[in-house]
Scaffold this motif. Structure first.
Motif, PDB file in Angstrom:
ATOM      1  N   UNK A  45      75.454 -16.160 -17.695  1.00  0.00           N
ATOM      2  CA  UNK A  45      74.806 -17.343 -17.143  1.00  0.00           C
ATOM      3  C   UNK A  45      73.308 -17.088 -17.143  1.00  0.00           C
ATOM      4  N   UNK A  46      72.537 -18.158 -17.043  1.00  0.00           N
ATOM      5  CA  UNK A  46      71.086 -18.052 -16.998  1.00  0.00           C
ATOM      6  C   UNK A  46      70.639 -18.272 -15.558  1.00  0.00           C
ATOM      7  N   UNK A  47      69.710 -17.433 -15.110  1.00  0.00           N
ATOM      8  CA  UNK A  47      69.240 -17.535 -13.732  1.00  0.00           C
ATOM      9  C   UNK A  47      67.714 -17.490 -13.682  1.00  0.00           C
ATOM     10  N   UNK A  48      67.144 -18.361 -12.860  1.00  0.00           N
ATOM     11  CA  UNK A  48      65.721 -18.302 -12.549  1.00  0.00           C
ATOM     12  C   UNK A  48      65.570 -17.316 -11.403  1.00  0.00           C
ATOM     13  N   UNK A  49      64.791 -16.277 -11.631  1.00  0.00           N
ATOM     14  CA  UNK A  49      64.663 -15.198 -10.653  1.00  0.00           C
ATOM     15  C   UNK A  49      63.233 -15.159 -10.123  1.00  0.00           C
ATOM     16  N   UNK A  50      63.099 -15.296  -8.812  1.00  0.00           N
ATOM     17  CA  UNK A  50      61.776 -15.353  -8.188  1.00  0.00           C
ATOM     18  C   UNK A  50      61.622 -14.244  -7.158  1.00  0.00           C
ATOM     19  N   UNK A  51      60.613 -13.429  -7.357  1.00  0.00           N
ATOM     20  CA  UNK A  51      60.223 -12.402  -6.395  1.00  0.00           C
ATOM     21  C   UNK A  51      58.828 -12.797  -5.920  1.00  0.00           C
ATOM     22  N   UNK A  52      58.782 -13.617  -4.883  1.00  0.00           N
ATOM     23  CA  UNK A  52      57.510 -14.161  -4.402  1.00  0.00           C
ATOM     24  C   UNK A  52      56.584 -13.080  -3.853  1.00  0.00           C
ATOM     25  N   UNK A  53      57.140 -12.043  -3.259  1.00  0.00           N
ATOM     26  CA  UNK A  53      56.320 -10.968  -2.696  1.00  0.00           C
ATOM     27  C   UNK A  53      55.490 -10.295  -3.782  1.00  0.00           C
ATOM     28  N   UNK A  54      56.102 -10.048  -4.927  1.00  0.00           N
ATOM     29  CA  UNK A  54      55.411  -9.387  -6.041  1.00  0.00           C
ATOM     30  C   UNK A  54      54.907 -10.370  -7.094  1.00  0.00           C
ATOM     31  N   UNK A  55      55.072 -11.661  -6.848  1.00  0.00           N
ATOM     32  CA  UNK A  55      54.627 -12.728  -7.756  1.00  0.00           C
ATOM     33  C   UNK A  55      55.228 -12.578  -9.161  1.00  0.00           C
ATOM     34  N   UNK A  56      56.543 -12.328  -9.205  1.00  0.00           N
ATOM     35  CA  UNK A  56      57.267 -12.206 -10.469  1.00  0.00           C
ATOM     36  C   UNK A  56      58.236 -13.379 -10.559  1.00  0.00           C
ATOM     37  N   UNK A  57      58.098 -14.165 -11.620  1.00  0.00           N
ATOM     38  CA  UNK A  57      58.936 -15.355 -11.827  1.00  0.00           C
ATOM     39  C   UNK A  57      59.442 -15.317 -13.267  1.00  0.00           C
ATOM     40  N   UNK A  58      60.713 -14.982 -13.418  1.00  0.00           N
ATOM     41  CA  UNK A  58      61.291 -14.798 -14.748  1.00  0.00           C
ATOM     42  C   UNK A  58      62.653 -15.457 -14.834  1.00  0.00           C
ATOM     43  N   UNK A  59      63.040 -15.739 -16.063  1.00  0.00           N
ATOM     44  CA  UNK A  59      64.383 -16.218 -16.334  1.00  0.00           C
ATOM     45  C   UNK A  59      65.148 -15.072 -16.999  1.00  0.00           C
ATOM     46  N   UNK A 121      73.163  -5.217 -16.823  1.00  0.00           N
ATOM     47  CA  UNK A 121      73.816  -6.521 -16.892  1.00  0.00           C
ATOM     48  C   UNK A 121      72.831  -7.684 -16.835  1.00  0.00           C
ATOM     49  N   UNK A 122      71.593  -7.441 -17.253  1.00  0.00           N
ATOM     50  CA  UNK A 122      70.633  -8.549 -17.321  1.00  0.00           C
ATOM     51  C   UNK A 122      69.776  -8.419 -18.576  1.00  0.00           C
ATOM     52  N   UNK A 123      69.439  -9.589 -19.114  1.00  0.00           N
ATOM     53  CA  UNK A 123      68.645  -9.683 -20.338  1.00  0.00           C
ATOM     54  C   UNK A 123      67.455 -10.583 -20.044  1.00  0.00           C
ATOM     55  N   UNK A 124      66.253 -10.085 -20.297  1.00  0.00           N
ATOM     56  CA  UNK A 124      65.057 -10.891 -20.072  1.00  0.00           C
ATOM     57  C   UNK A 124      65.063 -12.092 -21.010  1.00  0.00           C
ATOM     58  N   UNK A 125      64.833 -13.281 -20.452  1.00  0.00           N
ATOM     59  CA  UNK A 125      64.785 -14.499 -21.255  1.00  0.00           C
ATOM     60  C   UNK A 125      63.351 -14.985 -21.452  1.00  0.00           C
ATOM     61  N   UNK A 126      62.629 -15.185 -20.332  1.00  0.00           N
ATOM     62  CA  UNK A 126      61.239 -15.624 -20.452  1.00  0.00           C
ATOM     63  C   UNK A 126      60.551 -15.555 -19.100  1.00  0.00           C
ATOM     64  N   UNK A 127      59.227 -15.582 -19.154  1.00  0.00           N
ATOM     65  CA  UNK A 127      58.437 -15.709 -17.937  1.00  0.00           C
ATOM     66  C   UNK A 127      58.427 -17.172 -17.541  1.00  0.00           C
ATOM     67  N   UNK A 128      58.612 -17.452 -16.278  1.00  0.00           N
ATOM     68  CA  UNK A 128      58.599 -18.843 -15.823  1.00  0.00           C
ATOM     69  C   UNK A 128      57.201 -19.315 -15.455  1.00  0.00           C
TER      70      UNK A 128
END
Length: 153
Positions: A45-59, A121-128
């Motif tokens: 599945x594809x997931x939008x992953x947000x780590x607001x503390x470190x300002x990382x926003x990736x799919x 078990x995760x594959x980088x898709x893109x920066x959001x």
């Protein structure tokens, strides 16, 4: 005026394919069946992953692997990554792209957005948060060279 519109549309339609990305997998937020082999089933599945503390926003593409057999197994596979329709790692034998897990009978394991240290078990898709970087967008991935070896409990 009409001539300018026609010229603009002609140029736009001619240039559009160069920027369009053909995504060859279904970008779904629900687990989707990928393949099964010797009692082991892969989902993604594809997931939008947000780590607001470190300002990382990736799919990411997250994998789920299910062992439907009655044996403890070691599962090894390779991942081929296609970014902007070009295979990123097809010509390399880098161990980074070889994944291995052990899975008990009847159990499953799922990828998580930010699991420290373990990217199995995760594959980088893109920066959001970088809309101007299409060259780093995952357009396809393949799970290949799957080996499933039974282990003793």
């Amino acid at each position: 005026m009409m001539k300018k519109i026609i010229i603009f549309l002609t140029i736009f339609l001619w240039v559009l394919p160069f920027f369009a990305q053909k995504v060859e997998f279904d970008k779904t937020e629900q687990w989707k069946f990928l393949l099964t082999q010797n009692g082991v089933t892969f989902y993604y599945k594809v997931a939008a992953c947000h780590d607001d503390v470190n300002n990382i926003h990736s799919e990411y593409v997250l994998l789920k692997i299910e062992n439907t057999s009655d044996q403890l197994v070691q599962i090894t596979w390779n991942v081929l990554l296609y970014y902007n329709n070009t295979c990123w790692n097809c010509a390399t034998q880098n161990p980074e792209y070889v994944k291995t897990i052990r899975l008990e009978p009847g159990k499953s394991v799922e990828g998580k957005c930010f699991e420290k240290g373990d990217k199995t078990l995760r594959i980088f898709s893109k920066f959001l948060d970088y809309k101007d970087r299409p060259e780093s967008t995952l357009t396809n991935f393949k799970i290949i060279n799957i080996e499933i070896n039974p282990l003793k409990l």
